[in-house]
Design a protein around this motif. Structure first.
Motif, PDB file in Angstrom:
ATOM      1  N   SER A 179      47.794  55.644  82.559  1.00  0.00           N
ATOM      2  CA  SER A 179      47.225  55.125  83.479  1.00  0.00           C
ATOM      3  C   SER A 179      46.180  56.152  84.024  1.00  0.00           C
ATOM      4  CB  SER A 179      48.249  54.862  84.580  1.00  0.00           C
ATOM      5  OG  SER A 179      48.814  56.200  85.314  1.00  0.00           O
ATOM      6  N   ARG A 180      45.037  55.536  84.797  1.00  0.00           N
ATOM      7  CA  ARG A 180      44.193  56.418  85.352  1.00  0.00           C
ATOM      8  C   ARG A 180      44.526  57.388  86.140  1.00  0.00           C
ATOM      9  NH1 ARG A 180      39.012  58.156  84.850  1.00  0.00           N
ATOM     10  NH2 ARG A 180      37.945  58.275  86.810  1.00  0.00           N
ATOM     11  N   GLU A 181      45.851  57.153  87.082  1.00  0.00           N
ATOM     12  CA  GLU A 181      46.199  58.047  87.977  1.00  0.00           C
ATOM     13  C   GLU A 181      46.857  59.233  87.112  1.00  0.00           C
ATOM     14  OE1 GLU A 181      50.044  58.362  91.076  1.00  0.00           O
ATOM     15  OE2 GLU A 181      49.505  56.443  90.431  1.00  0.00           O
ATOM     16  N   THR A 182      47.548  58.844  86.258  1.00  0.00           N
ATOM     17  CA  THR A 182      48.176  59.978  85.057  1.00  0.00           C
ATOM     18  C   THR A 182      46.968  60.876  84.659  1.00  0.00           C
ATOM     19  OG1 THR A 182      50.235  58.679  84.848  1.00  0.00           O
ATOM     20  CG2 THR A 182      49.621  60.483  83.677  1.00  0.00           C
ATOM     21  N   ASP A 183      45.994  60.382  84.326  1.00  0.00           N
ATOM     22  CA  ASP A 183      44.882  60.808  83.592  1.00  0.00           C
ATOM     23  C   ASP A 183      44.540  61.886  84.482  1.00  0.00           C
ATOM     24  OD1 ASP A 183      42.933  61.551  81.350  1.00  0.00           O
ATOM     25  OD2 ASP A 183      41.482  60.068  82.789  1.00  0.00           O
TER      26      ASP A 183
END
Length: 90
Positions: free
Chosen positions: A14-18
């Motif tokens: 996910s963008r957040e995790t990245d």
């Protein structure tokens, strides 16, 4: 590691995790190339954790003294195989 010893994977996050991962790696002084090392370490730890949880689940109903005796026996066997002459001192 040479290229012959590695496998290239495509990983989707996910963008957040990245963003969180890249911020974490940056704060640790790691660079972009360290991402592969981080992922490999995380996968190894996760597999180890899954193995530990499996062993715990299999032994959940075992009597504590019986479990300790099995652990002691396994340790003694490994010690005698690794250090045949010094196992008596332990």
């Amino acid at each position: 590691m040479s290229n012959e010893e590695t496998t290239r994977l495509t990983v989707t996050l996910s963008r957040e995790t990245d963003l969180a991962l890249r911020a974490f790696l940056g704060a640790q002084g790691m660079r972009k190339g360290d991402l592969s090392k981080f992922i490999e370490d995380a996968v190894r730890w996760r597999m180890f954790d899954q193995a530990v949880q499996g062993v715990k689940a299999r032994n959940a109903d075992m009597d504590a003294d019986e479990l300790q005796a099995a652990i002691d026996e396994a340790c003694a066997t490994v010690r005698s195989e690794m250090w045949p002459t010094s196992s008596k001192a332990l």
